[in-house]
Design a protein around this motif. Structure first.
Motif, PDB file in Angstrom:
ATOM      1  N   UNK A  60       0.863  -1.176   0.000  1.00 37.34           N
ATOM      2  CA  UNK A  60       0.000   0.000   0.000  1.00 37.34           C
ATOM      3  C   UNK A  60       0.903   1.230   0.000  1.00 37.34           C
ATOM      4  N   UNK A  61       0.947   1.919  -1.143  1.00 35.47           N
ATOM      5  CA  UNK A  61       1.818   3.088  -1.284  1.00 35.47           C
ATOM      6  C   UNK A  61       1.037   4.404  -1.251  1.00 35.47           C
ATOM      7  N   UNK A  62      -0.170   4.383  -0.702  1.00 37.92           N
ATOM      8  CA  UNK A  62      -0.970   5.620  -0.637  1.00 37.92           C
ATOM      9  C   UNK A  62      -0.281   6.720   0.146  1.00 37.92           C
ATOM     10  N   UNK A  63       0.485   6.365   1.150  1.00 34.13           N
ATOM     11  CA  UNK A  63       1.121   7.358   2.009  1.00 34.13           C
ATOM     12  C   UNK A  63       2.515   7.756   1.572  1.00 34.13           C
ATOM     13  N   UNK A  64       2.919   7.360   0.379  1.00 35.37           N
ATOM     14  CA  UNK A  64       4.256   7.682  -0.112  1.00 35.37           C
ATOM     15  C   UNK A  64       4.307   9.149  -0.532  1.00 35.37           C
ATOM     16  N   UNK A  65       5.220   9.909   0.068  1.00 37.48           N
ATOM     17  CA  UNK A  65       5.389  11.321  -0.259  1.00 37.48           C
ATOM     18  C   UNK A  65       6.468  11.536  -1.312  1.00 37.48           C
ATOM     19  N   UNK A  66       7.436  10.607  -1.366  1.00 33.45           N
ATOM     20  CA  UNK A  66       8.582  10.753  -2.262  1.00 33.45           C
ATOM     21  C   UNK A  66       9.158   9.377  -2.539  1.00 33.45           C
ATOM     22  N   UNK A  67       9.645   9.182  -3.766  1.00 29.52           N
ATOM     23  CA  UNK A  67      10.354   7.956  -4.111  1.00 29.52           C
ATOM     24  C   UNK A  67      11.437   8.316  -5.115  1.00 29.52           C
ATOM     25  N   UNK A  68      12.645   7.780  -4.910  1.00 28.68           N
ATOM     26  CA  UNK A  68      13.730   8.014  -5.858  1.00 28.68           C
ATOM     27  C   UNK A  68      14.079   6.702  -6.549  1.00 28.68           C
ATOM     28  N   UNK A  69      15.143   6.712  -7.338  1.00 30.35           N
ATOM     29  CA  UNK A  69      15.511   5.520  -8.109  1.00 30.35           C
ATOM     30  C   UNK A  69      15.852   4.336  -7.204  1.00 30.35           C
ATOM     31  N   UNK A  70      16.421   4.584  -6.053  1.00 35.96           N
ATOM     32  CA  UNK A  70      16.719   3.493  -5.123  1.00 35.96           C
ATOM     33  C   UNK A  70      15.435   2.877  -4.598  1.00 35.96           C
ATOM     34  N   UNK A  71      14.454   3.695  -4.289  1.00 31.58           N
ATOM     35  CA  UNK A  71      13.159   3.188  -3.841  1.00 31.58           C
ATOM     36  C   UNK A  71      12.470   2.377  -4.917  1.00 31.58           C
ATOM     37  N   UNK A  72      12.518   2.871  -6.148  1.00 32.81           N
ATOM     38  CA  UNK A  72      11.919   2.138  -7.264  1.00 32.81           C
ATOM     39  C   UNK A  72      12.637   0.811  -7.465  1.00 32.81           C
ATOM     40  N   UNK A  73      13.953   0.842  -7.431  1.00 24.31           N
ATOM     41  CA  UNK A  73      14.735  -0.387  -7.567  1.00 24.31           C
ATOM     42  C   UNK A  73      14.416  -1.383  -6.470  1.00 24.31           C
ATOM     43  N   UNK A  74      14.193  -0.904  -5.280  1.00 24.26           N
ATOM     44  CA  UNK A  74      13.840  -1.772  -4.154  1.00 24.26           C
ATOM     45  C   UNK A  74      12.519  -2.484  -4.419  1.00 24.26           C
ATOM     46  N   UNK A  75      11.540  -1.771  -4.957  1.00 27.50           N
ATOM     47  CA  UNK A  75      10.253  -2.390  -5.290  1.00 27.50           C
ATOM     48  C   UNK A  75      10.408  -3.456  -6.369  1.00 27.50           C
ATOM     49  N   UNK A  76      11.195  -3.156  -7.400  1.00 28.04           N
ATOM     50  CA  UNK A  76      11.388  -4.090  -8.506  1.00 28.04           C
ATOM     51  C   UNK A  76      12.124  -5.347  -8.041  1.00 28.04           C
ATOM     52  N   UNK A  77      13.181  -5.162  -7.274  1.00 29.69           N
ATOM     53  CA  UNK A  77      13.945  -6.311  -6.772  1.00 29.69           C
ATOM     54  C   UNK A  77      13.091  -7.134  -5.809  1.00 29.69           C
ATOM     55  N   UNK A  78      12.316  -6.481  -4.967  1.00 31.26           N
ATOM     56  CA  UNK A  78      11.438  -7.209  -4.041  1.00 31.26           C
ATOM     57  C   UNK A  78      10.445  -8.064  -4.818  1.00 31.26           C
ATOM     58  N   UNK A  79       9.901  -7.508  -5.900  1.00 32.02           N
ATOM     59  CA  UNK A  79       8.955  -8.266  -6.722  1.00 32.02           C
ATOM     60  C   UNK A  79       9.628  -9.483  -7.331  1.00 32.02           C
ATOM     61  N   UNK A  80      10.840  -9.330  -7.821  1.00 37.12           N
ATOM     62  CA  UNK A  80      11.580 -10.458  -8.426  1.00 37.12           C
ATOM     63  C   UNK A  80      11.903 -11.535  -7.399  1.00 37.12           C
TER      64      UNK A  80
END
Length: 127
Positions: A60-80
């Motif tokens: 649930x990312x409704x409360x996300x105020x900011x995300x950078x490339x490291x955060x995006x990479x973390x989501x992608x790697x977690x999914x994999x």
């Protein structure tokens, strides 16, 4: 599990894990998911996977105020990683800001985010 490190007196990232079924949890992420905080999300997801007995993790990312490339990479790697161990990781809710960022960098499809619609103002539900 609730994780809220203080950064100048206020939390930069809050992670809350809620059991929503016998083998399903929702991980709510609030604040800033970036280079300084991404390891907290990695640790939370790793702890869930190491514990076992979880077949589905909703983000649930409704409360996300900011995300950078490291955060995006973390989501992608977690999914994999989840896919490799047979756990379904899916976005359950995303605010318009996060949906836009994930779409711009082209990871929205791989994370299961539906196509954006012009009338989407606040929240994109993924179920």
């Amino acid at each position: 599990m609730d994780n809220a490190p203080a950064a100048q007196g206020r939390p930069r990232l809050r992670i809350a894990v809620e059991k929503v079924g016998p083998d399903e949890v929702t991980v709510s992420v609030r604040g800033e998911l970036d280079l300084a905080t991404a390891d907290q999300l990695r640790s939370a997801i790793s702890a869930l996977l190491n514990r076992g007995a979880v077949t589905c993790i909703g983000l649930d990312l409704r409360g996300l105020d900011f995300i950078d490339s490291t955060g995006i990479g973390t989501l992608v790697v977690a999914q994999r990683i989840c896919q490799q161990v047979g756990v379904k990781l899916r976005l359950t809710a995303v605010n318009a800001f996060a949906a836009r960022i994930l779409g711009v960098v082209g990871v929205d499809d791989s994370l299961g985010l539906p196509p954006a619609h012009p009338d989407t103002v606040d929240l994109v539900g993924v179920d």
